[in-house]
Design a protein around this motif. Sequence first.
Motif, PDB file in Angstrom:
ATOM      1  N   GLY A  27       0.751  -3.746  19.655  1.00 51.34           N
ATOM      2  CA  GLY A  27       0.653  -2.685  18.651  1.00 51.34           C
ATOM      3  C   GLY A  27      -0.471  -2.868  17.665  1.00 51.34           C
ATOM      4  N   GLY A  28      -1.199  -3.998  17.731  1.00 53.63           N
ATOM      5  CA  GLY A  28      -2.357  -4.189  16.863  1.00 53.63           C
ATOM      6  C   GLY A  28      -2.050  -5.000  15.616  1.00 53.63           C
ATOM      7  N   TRP A  29      -2.928  -4.842  14.631  1.00 53.43           N
ATOM      8  CA  TRP A  29      -2.820  -5.591  13.370  1.00 53.43           C
ATOM      9  C   TRP A  29      -2.923  -4.621  12.202  1.00 53.43           C
ATOM     10  N   LEU A  30      -2.001  -4.747  11.256  1.00 55.54           N
ATOM     11  CA  LEU A  30      -2.039  -3.925  10.044  1.00 55.54           C
ATOM     12  C   LEU A  30      -3.007  -4.574   9.067  1.00 55.54           C
ATOM     13  N   GLN A  31      -4.028  -3.806   8.665  1.00 54.67           N
ATOM     14  CA  GLN A  31      -5.119  -4.390   7.897  1.00 54.67           C
ATOM     15  C   GLN A  31      -4.797  -4.531   6.411  1.00 54.67           C
ATOM     16  N   ASP A  32      -3.930  -3.674   5.891  1.00 60.62           N
ATOM     17  CA  ASP A  32      -3.631  -3.683   4.455  1.00 60.62           C
ATOM     18  C   ASP A  32      -2.284  -4.359   4.216  1.00 60.62           C
ATOM     19  N   ALA A  33      -2.294  -5.681   4.071  1.00 59.62           N
ATOM     20  CA  ALA A  33      -1.049  -6.435   3.871  1.00 59.62           C
ATOM     21  C   ALA A  33      -0.391  -6.085   2.543  1.00 59.62           C
ATOM     22  N   GLY A  34      -1.207  -5.794   1.513  1.00 60.02           N
ATOM     23  CA  GLY A  34      -0.646  -5.430   0.208  1.00 60.02           C
ATOM     24  C   GLY A  34       0.148  -4.144   0.279  1.00 60.02           C
ATOM     25  N   LEU A  35      -0.412  -3.129   0.945  1.00 62.51           N
ATOM     26  CA  LEU A  35       0.300  -1.860   1.113  1.00 62.51           C
ATOM     27  C   LEU A  35       1.590  -2.074   1.900  1.00 62.51           C
ATOM     28  N   LEU A  36       1.522  -2.891   2.936  1.00 66.57           N
ATOM     29  CA  LEU A  36       2.712  -3.170   3.737  1.00 66.57           C
ATOM     30  C   LEU A  36       3.817  -3.769   2.877  1.00 66.57           C
ATOM     31  N   ASP A  37       3.493  -4.763   2.061  1.00 71.38           N
ATOM     32  CA  ASP A  37       4.505  -5.407   1.226  1.00 71.38           C
ATOM     33  C   ASP A  37       5.107  -4.428   0.211  1.00 71.38           C
ATOM     34  N   LEU A  38       4.281  -3.560  -0.344  1.00 67.57           N
ATOM     35  CA  LEU A  38       4.793  -2.563  -1.285  1.00 67.57           C
ATOM     36  C   LEU A  38       5.775  -1.618  -0.597  1.00 67.57           C
ATOM     37  N   MET A  39       5.429  -1.170   0.621  1.00 66.92           N
ATOM     38  CA  MET A  39       6.301  -0.240   1.352  1.00 66.92           C
ATOM     39  C   MET A  39       7.603  -0.916   1.752  1.00 66.92           C
ATOM     40  N   VAL A  40       7.517  -2.184   2.147  1.00 62.34           N
ATOM     41  CA  VAL A  40       8.723  -2.929   2.523  1.00 62.34           C
ATOM     42  C   VAL A  40       9.642  -3.091   1.314  1.00 62.34           C
ATOM     43  N   ALA A  41       9.069  -3.461   0.163  1.00 62.78           N
ATOM     44  CA  ALA A  41       9.875  -3.655  -1.048  1.00 62.78           C
ATOM     45  C   ALA A  41      10.557  -2.364  -1.465  1.00 62.78           C
ATOM     46  N   GLU A  42       9.845  -1.245  -1.372  1.00 64.21           N
ATOM     47  CA  GLU A  42      10.412   0.040  -1.770  1.00 64.21           C
ATOM     48  C   GLU A  42      11.543   0.460  -0.835  1.00 64.21           C
ATOM     49  N   LYS A  43      11.332   0.287   0.465  1.00 59.72           N
ATOM     50  CA  LYS A  43      12.367   0.699   1.414  1.00 59.72           C
ATOM     51  C   LYS A  43      13.593  -0.211   1.312  1.00 59.72           C
ATOM     52  N   LEU A  44      13.363  -1.509   1.106  1.00 59.60           N
ATOM     53  CA  LEU A  44      14.488  -2.422   0.930  1.00 59.60           C
ATOM     54  C   LEU A  44      15.281  -2.084  -0.323  1.00 59.60           C
ATOM     55  N   ARG A  45      14.563  -1.715  -1.381  1.00 62.50           N
ATOM     56  CA  ARG A  45      15.247  -1.343  -2.623  1.00 62.50           C
ATOM     57  C   ARG A  45      16.144  -0.126  -2.392  1.00 62.50           C
ATOM     58  N   GLU A  46      15.642   0.872  -1.668  1.00 64.77           N
ATOM     59  CA  GLU A  46      16.438   2.066  -1.391  1.00 64.77           C
ATOM     60  C   GLU A  46      17.660   1.729  -0.537  1.00 64.77           C
ATOM     61  N   ASP A  47      17.461   0.897   0.474  1.00 64.32           N
ATOM     62  CA  ASP A  47      18.592   0.527   1.327  1.00 64.32           C
ATOM     63  C   ASP A  47      19.609  -0.305   0.545  1.00 64.32           C
ATOM     64  N   ALA A  48      19.116  -1.178  -0.348  1.00 70.53           N
ATOM     65  CA  ALA A  48      20.028  -1.992  -1.153  1.00 70.53           C
ATOM     66  C   ALA A  48      20.849  -1.121  -2.100  1.00 70.53           C
ATOM     67  N   GLU A  49      20.246  -0.069  -2.641  1.00 75.58           N
ATOM     68  CA  GLU A  49      20.985   0.844  -3.524  1.00 75.58           C
ATOM     69  C   GLU A  49      22.109   1.536  -2.754  1.00 75.58           C
ATOM     70  N   THR A  50      21.845   1.865  -1.495  1.00 79.28           N
ATOM     71  CA  THR A  50      22.883   2.487  -0.670  1.00 79.28           C
ATOM     72  C   THR A  50      24.042   1.524  -0.458  1.00 79.28           C
ATOM     73  N   VAL A  51      23.726   0.253  -0.203  1.00 79.04           N
ATOM     74  CA  VAL A  51      24.770  -0.757  -0.010  1.00 79.04           C
ATOM     75  C   VAL A  51      25.513  -1.000  -1.325  1.00 79.04           C
TER      76      VAL A  51
END
Length: 686
Positions: free
Chosen positions: A250-274
Amino acid sequence: MTKQQKITLSASRDIPFNKLLLSQSNVRHIKAGVSIEELAEDIARRTLLASLTVRPVLDGNGAETGMFEIPAGGRRFRALELLVKQKRLNRTAPVPCIIRTDGLAEEDSLAENIQRAPLHPLDQFRAFQAMREKGKSEEEIASAFFVSASIVKQRLKLAAVAPSLLDAYAEEEMTLDQLMAFTVNPDHERQEQVWEALQRHYSKQPYEIRRMLTEGAVRASDRRAQYIELDAYVDAGGAILRDLFQTDDGGWLQDAGLLDLMVAEKLREDAETVQAEGWHWVEVDTDFPYGHTYGMRRIHGEAEPMTDKEAAAYDALKAEFENLEADHADADDLPEEVDARLGEIETAMEALQDRPVRFEEDELALAGAFVSIDSSGRLRVERGYVRPEDEPALPSDDQSDGDASDADIDDANIDPDAITPDEDDEDDGIKPLSDRLVTELTAHRTLALRDALAGDPHIAFVAALHVLTLKLFYRYGLNSCIEIDPRSAAFSAQAPGLADTASAQAIEARSENWAKHLPKAPEDLWDVLIDFDSDSRQALFAHCVSLTLNAVHEAYNRRPGALAHADVLATALNLDMVAVGWTPTADVYLARVTKAQILEAVREAKGDDAADRIAGLKKPEMITAAEELLEGTGWLPEPLRTQGRETLANGADADDFAAQDDIDAAEKSDAEDDVPIEPAEPVAAE
C-alpha cells in the motif's frame, strides 16, 4: 586523384501484394519480438512504416517473371498476409518496396537485421511521456502498443525521475533496478541527494535506495494507517509514496504528523462513545504494553440472548447450511455459487452469535475500559477492568462495631489456670466454643483432611485447580483452604510487538474463553469445577499453571536455577520459536546488536559469502540487508534455541525442521490419548 563515384540508391516502387512471395534466403528463422498478430494490428492502425526489400524472380533465361521475393521483411509480409486473409486488405493493394538486384539475398536479410539499432529503454519511457503530454491517456497508449496500462504507468513513472538521474542511466552509471527504486519518491531534489550519498557507499542496492527515500514515512500497513483508512488520509491532504515495481503493502504515508493527528482525533471520538456506556474510567492509547491489565480484576458482562426473531433466523441459516453440505457431501469441489452461499451463511450466523454484552450499573460504576488499536488496525476495546484502588472494601470476619466485647478476645491469650472449674460450672448455659478449643479441634481435622486428600488424587487435583483459578481469575483466593500461592507473572520489561504475537493473542483468547465459563461468584466455583469433565479440568489446570511461568532473564534478579528449569521445560515441550512466529527483524533483534553479531547471524544462516557481501555496509544498510537475508531461514539467537532441536547454526536446513516437526507431532499423538488442550466449552462430567 580519381573522382569518387556517387552512390546510387536502389529503386523503390509500389508492388501489388499478390506479386510478392517469401524468399528462402531470409536469415531469420527463430521467432522473436512482436507477434505477427500484434504487428498486423499495428499496420492496420498506422499502415506500413517500413518498406519491404525485394528482388525480382527470374526465369530460366534470366528474364523477370513479374513476381518478387522478399529476403528482408518477412514478418511484415506475413502480417500483411494475415490482413488479406481477414479481408481487411485487398490482394492487389500496393505495397511500398525497395528493389535490390546487386549482391546476395542473404546479405540483404542479414544487413537489415544487424544494422538495426535497438531502442534504448529510456527513449521508450520518454516517448510514452511525450504521448501522454500530448493528450493520450494511459489506456490509449497501452492499446496502441499492445501492452497493459500498468506497464505504461511504470514507464511514465521512470520517465518522471530527475533528469540528472535519467542521464546517469543513459550513460550506464545506474542500472534499471536502481532507476526503478528512485520512482518511490517523486521529489527530484531528494532523489538527487540520495544518488549523491550513494556515491560514497560501498553498496548501491535498490533496497537501500528505497529505504533512504522513504525515511520518516509510515508504512501503509502500519496499524495507525489502517485505523484511519488511507482514503481519509488522502482526503485530508496527505501524500502516499507508491512503488509500482514491487509489492509495497500500500506504500508509505509521507506526512507522519498528519497521520498522528488523525489517529488521535479518531481515537478520542471512539473513546467518547465507549465512555458514554457509563464506565468509571477510560484509558486511550495507540497501543498498550503487554500485561497492562496485570493486577486488575476483570468483570465479564452477560451476553444478551437472541430475540425470538433472531433465534428463528439463526435456526433457518443453520438448516440451510447443513442441507447444502449434505447435498454436496460427495463432490470433490463445491460449485462456485454454493461455496459463496456457504460463506454468506457462515458470516450471517457469526453476526447473530456475536451478542452485545450487558454490564450491571454497579459494575459500570466500578470498572473501566482500555481503548486502543489492534495489530490489524481495528479498534480494540477491553472492557470491565477494576483497578485495585477502586475495589470495594471486603467485609471483615471480626465484629468492628463499637468496643471489643468479651467474645472478641482470643482465648488463646488467656491463662487457662485463671479459670477455675467452679467458675465454669456456675454457668450451665450453652455458649460458643472458645477459639482455643476450636483451633485445637480443627488442627485434628486438618491432619485428617491432609491424609484423606493424599489418598484421593482426583479431589486433590480439583482442590489445587480450585485455588489456582480463585487466585488467577477472582479478586482474592480466600475461598480455599489450600495454601498454594500462584502469581500471574508480570512482564517488567517490554519487547517490541509483544502484545501482537501469536502466543500473546492465544493466551488472551484462552483466558477470555475460560472467564466466560466460570461463575461470577467465587463461592460457586467448586461446584462448577466438580461438574466439569476431566478433559476440561486438565485444560483449565494447564492454563492456570502456564500463567504463573516466568522465564524472563532480569539483570537485577538472578535466578539461574529457574532459567535452567525453563530450558528443561522448553525441551520437554519441544518449543519451536520459529513455529510460533518469531523472526529476526530490525525491531526485535538486528537493531539491538552489534555489526559483528549481525554478520555472525547471517554467516550461520546463509554462509560466509552472504556475510562477506554485506560486511562493508554501514549499520542501517546492514540491518536492512540482513533482515532480507535471514527471512525464512529459521535462524534463532542463542537465548531462543531449544536444546535437542536442530538449528541452522548446526547445519540443518528448513526441510530438516519440517521433517522433525512431523516426527514430533506423530510421537505426541501416540503418547497422548487425544486430550484436548483447550476445549471450546467445558462440559459437565456424566
